[in-house]
Write a protein that holds these residues in place. Structure first.
Motif, PDB file in Angstrom:
ATOM      1  N   ARG A 238       0.824  -1.226   0.000  1.00  0.00           N
ATOM      2  CA  ARG A 238       0.000   0.000   0.000  1.00  0.00           C
ATOM      3  C   ARG A 238       0.850   1.265   0.000  1.00  0.00           C
ATOM      4  O   ARG A 238       0.457   2.296   0.567  1.00  0.00           O
ATOM      5  N   SER A 239       2.063   1.206  -0.572  1.00  0.00           N
ATOM      6  CA  SER A 239       2.899   2.413  -0.560  1.00  0.00           C
ATOM      7  C   SER A 239       2.316   3.486  -1.475  1.00  0.00           C
ATOM      8  O   SER A 239       1.600   3.182  -2.433  1.00  0.00           O
TER       9      SER A 239
ATOM     10  N   SER B  40       0.922  -5.532   5.230  1.00  0.00           N
ATOM     11  CA  SER B  40       1.572  -6.477   6.152  1.00  0.00           C
ATOM     12  C   SER B  40       0.675  -6.904   7.316  1.00  0.00           C
ATOM     13  O   SER B  40       0.946  -7.896   7.979  1.00  0.00           O
TER      14      SER B  40
ATOM     15  N   LYS C  53       9.559  -8.417  -0.912  1.00  0.00           N
ATOM     16  CA  LYS C  53       9.918  -9.675  -0.216  1.00  0.00           C
ATOM     17  C   LYS C  53      10.186 -10.741  -1.284  1.00  0.00           C
ATOM     18  O   LYS C  53       9.243 -11.212  -1.940  1.00  0.00           O
TER      19      LYS C  53
ATOM     20  N   VAL D 131       5.832  -6.539  -9.126  1.00  0.00           N
ATOM     21  CA  VAL D 131       6.515  -5.232  -9.116  1.00  0.00           C
ATOM     22  C   VAL D 131       7.866  -5.320  -8.390  1.00  0.00           C
ATOM     23  O   VAL D 131       8.789  -4.568  -8.687  1.00  0.00           O
TER      24      VAL D 131
ATOM     25  N   THR E 131       8.148   1.167 -15.890  1.00  0.00           N
ATOM     26  CA  THR E 131       8.259   2.324 -14.992  1.00  0.00           C
ATOM     27  C   THR E 131       9.104   3.415 -15.650  1.00  0.00           C
ATOM     28  O   THR E 131       8.742   4.599 -15.627  1.00  0.00           O
TER      29      THR E 131
HETATM   30  P1  NDP Z   1       7.420  -0.130   0.540  1.00  0.00           P
HETATM   31  O1  NDP Z   1       8.398  -0.766   1.474  1.00  0.00           O
HETATM   32  O2  NDP Z   1       7.202   1.328   0.590  1.00  0.00           O
HETATM   33  O3  NDP Z   1       5.986  -0.829   0.759  1.00  0.00           O
HETATM   34  C1  NDP Z   1       5.856  -2.207   0.879  1.00  0.00           C
HETATM   35  C2  NDP Z   1       4.410  -2.551   1.125  1.00  0.00           C
HETATM   36  O4  NDP Z   1       4.304  -3.964   1.210  1.00  0.00           O
HETATM   37  C3  NDP Z   1       3.841  -1.996   2.433  1.00  0.00           C
HETATM   38  O5  NDP Z   1       2.539  -1.522   2.215  1.00  0.00           O
HETATM   39  C4  NDP Z   1       3.837  -3.205   3.379  1.00  0.00           C
HETATM   40  O6  NDP Z   1       2.776  -3.187   4.314  1.00  0.00           O
HETATM   41  C5  NDP Z   1       3.579  -4.331   2.382  1.00  0.00           C
HETATM   42  N1  NDP Z   1       4.109  -5.612   2.855  1.00  0.00           N
HETATM   43  C6  NDP Z   1       5.375  -5.894   3.291  1.00  0.00           C
HETATM   44  N2  NDP Z   1       5.480  -7.183   3.636  1.00  0.00           N
HETATM   45  C7  NDP Z   1       4.263  -7.740   3.403  1.00  0.00           C
HETATM   46  C8  NDP Z   1       3.734  -9.033   3.563  1.00  0.00           C
HETATM   47  N3  NDP Z   1       4.477 -10.043   4.039  1.00  0.00           N
HETATM   48  N4  NDP Z   1       2.455  -9.257   3.225  1.00  0.00           N
HETATM   49  C9  NDP Z   1       1.670  -8.252   2.755  1.00  0.00           C
HETATM   50  N5  NDP Z   1       2.116  -6.994   2.575  1.00  0.00           N
HETATM   51  C10 NDP Z   1       3.391  -6.741   2.911  1.00  0.00           C
HETATM   52  O7  NDP Z   1       7.847  -0.621  -0.905  1.00  0.00           O
HETATM   53  P2  NDP Z   1       7.484  -0.039  -2.373  1.00  0.00           P
HETATM   54  O8  NDP Z   1       6.014  -0.056  -2.570  1.00  0.00           O
HETATM   55  O9  NDP Z   1       8.231   1.196  -2.629  1.00  0.00           O
HETATM   56  O10 NDP Z   1       8.161  -1.187  -3.275  1.00  0.00           O
HETATM   57  C11 NDP Z   1       7.752  -2.516  -3.220  1.00  0.00           C
HETATM   58  C12 NDP Z   1       8.668  -3.354  -4.096  1.00  0.00           C
HETATM   59  O11 NDP Z   1       8.576  -2.900  -5.426  1.00  0.00           O
HETATM   60  C13 NDP Z   1      10.169  -3.265  -3.747  1.00  0.00           C
HETATM   61  O12 NDP Z   1      10.767  -4.504  -4.025  1.00  0.00           O
HETATM   62  C14 NDP Z   1      10.691  -2.203  -4.687  1.00  0.00           C
HETATM   63  O13 NDP Z   1      12.073  -2.362  -4.960  1.00  0.00           O
HETATM   64  C15 NDP Z   1       9.863  -2.507  -5.915  1.00  0.00           C
HETATM   65  N6  NDP Z   1       9.674  -1.382  -6.828  1.00  0.00           N
HETATM   66  C16 NDP Z   1       9.725  -1.699  -8.157  1.00  0.00           C
HETATM   67  C17 NDP Z   1       9.502  -0.752  -9.093  1.00  0.00           C
HETATM   68  C18 NDP Z   1       9.526  -1.150 -10.512  1.00  0.00           C
HETATM   69  O14 NDP Z   1       9.588  -0.299 -11.366  1.00  0.00           O
HETATM   70  N7  NDP Z   1       9.461  -2.436 -10.831  1.00  0.00           N
HETATM   71  C19 NDP Z   1       9.218   0.643  -8.732  1.00  0.00           C
HETATM   72  C20 NDP Z   1       9.105   0.864  -7.300  1.00  0.00           C
HETATM   73  C21 NDP Z   1       9.338  -0.141  -6.397  1.00  0.00           C
HETATM   74  P3  NDP Z   1       2.662  -2.066   5.497  1.00  0.00           P
HETATM   75  O15 NDP Z   1       2.147  -0.832   4.807  1.00  0.00           O
HETATM   76  O16 NDP Z   1       1.697  -2.649   6.429  1.00  0.00           O
HETATM   77  O17 NDP Z   1       4.048  -1.884   6.040  1.00  0.00           O
END
Ligand code: NDP
Length: 276
Positions: free
Chosen positions: A161-162, A185, A206, A224, A260
């Motif tokens: 949910r970022s 999470s 993850k 992603v 992206t």
């Molecule tokens: P963030 O760390 O900002 O957000 C991660 C989200 O995942 C949070 O909402 C978190 O929940 C949730 N989460 C973490 N662990 C779990 C779990 N076990 N089960 C369910 N939900 C979980 O990361 P980003 O959104 O910035 O990036 C996510 C991934 O995407 C990374 O690997 C990043 O490198 C990649 N990325 C790839 C891009 C691309 O162009 N392909 C562009 C941007 C990012 P909570 O809010 O509760 O903490």
């Protein structure tokens, strides 16, 4: 089963953007602010620079050490806001933990906020006033459209949910009439929810977390995540076991990441159109 080819679609989109840029009677320029020396960020910034150059967009990288003062970055952004030759500003995220990310983002003029992260631009997206959205979210919609995957009425689950990825993806999918569940999470029984998804988007950071047990047969899976394990890049989805179950899956690398960057170029162009 289709393995989406992000590279091919990105090349096609980039060549269209290059044509549109040639027709402009103005130079476009992206300024990127990079704080610290995160190796992944260094790589993303290099890719962005190359892609800008490929399509004829000027590029400037402004580096700050992770020991710099927050005000130095804010001062620089204020200068960039005033410079007419700078048409887009990108703050490379994540910042080292000692900085207030939100405060710095809000300094970027919404007219130059290419990642759509300021309250003004994100608020316009959330209210449905504008389609201008963060690059990865737009890229995901482009992937679905390019592969003729209908969104209307579909059950979609977004995990993560970022503000950068999960949240805007949910907004755009909803705008396209999908029924979207947003997980994070603290979600209970995640597997039970993702198993019902016609389209599953995963952005959690993850490595290989989503195995075939989380996925419905013939689902569309958009991965992603970008993670490094034993020196190799992988997504949040366990690609080799999940792919056999899907109708379409995006690989990592050469999937969403390619889109992206292509959408970043499109957003630079859109910022210019919004102004003219
Ligand atoms: P963030 O760390 O900002 O957000 C991660 C989200 O995942 C949070 O909402 C978190 O929940 C949730 N989460 C973490 N662990 C779990 C779990 N076990 N089960 C369910 N939900 C979980 O990361 P980003 O959104 O910035 O990036 C996510 C991934 O995407 C990374 O690997 C990043 O490198 C990649 N990325 C790839 C891009 C691309 O162009 N392909 C562009 C941007 C990012 P909570 O809010 O509760 O903490």
């Amino acid at each position: 089963m289709i393995i989406f080819n992000g590279k091919a679609l990105a090349i096609e989109i980039k060549s269209q953007i290059a044509e549109e840029i040639k027709k402009l009677n103005k130079k476009l320029k992206l300024a990127v602010i990079l704080v610290g020396q995160n190796p992944a960020s260094e790589l993303y910034v290099r890719n962005k620079e190359k892609s800008c150059k490929d399509v004829g967009i000027d590029f400037e990288l402004i580096r700050f050490s992770e020991n710099c003062k927050q005000n130095e970055i804010i001062k620089k952004i204020k200068e960039l806001n005033k410079k007419s030759e700078i048409t887009a500003i990108l703050l490379q995220l994540p910042l080292p933990i000692n900085f207030n990310e939100r405060e710095i983002i809000e300094t970027i003029s919404p007219d130059k906020d290419v990642d759509c992260l300021t309250q003004t631009n994100f608020g316009r997206l959330a209210l449905g006033i504008s389609d201008f959205a963060p690059c990865t979210a737009t890229g995901i919609i482009e992937i679905l459209k390019a592969n003729k995957i209908a969104m209307q009425g579909k059950r979609v689950v977004v995990v993560g949910r970022s503000a950068l990825v999960g949240l805007p993806t949910q907004l755009l999918l909803t705008k396209n009439n999908a029924t979207v569940t947003l997980c994070h999470s603290k979600t209970q029984k995640l597997k039970k929810i993702t198993k019902k998804a016609d389209i599953l988007v995963v952005a959690i950071g993850k490595p290989k977390y989503i195995t075939k047990k989380y996925v419905k047969k013939h689902a569309v899976v958009i991965d992603v995540g970008i993670n490094k394990v034993d020196g190799k890049i992988c997504g949040d989805v366990d690609f080799s076991s999940v792919k056999k179950k899907t109708h379409l899956i995006t690989p990592v690398p050469n999937g969403v990441g390619q889109m992206t960057v292509a959408m970043l170029l499109k957003n630079i162009l859109l910022l210019n159109l919004k102004k003219s």
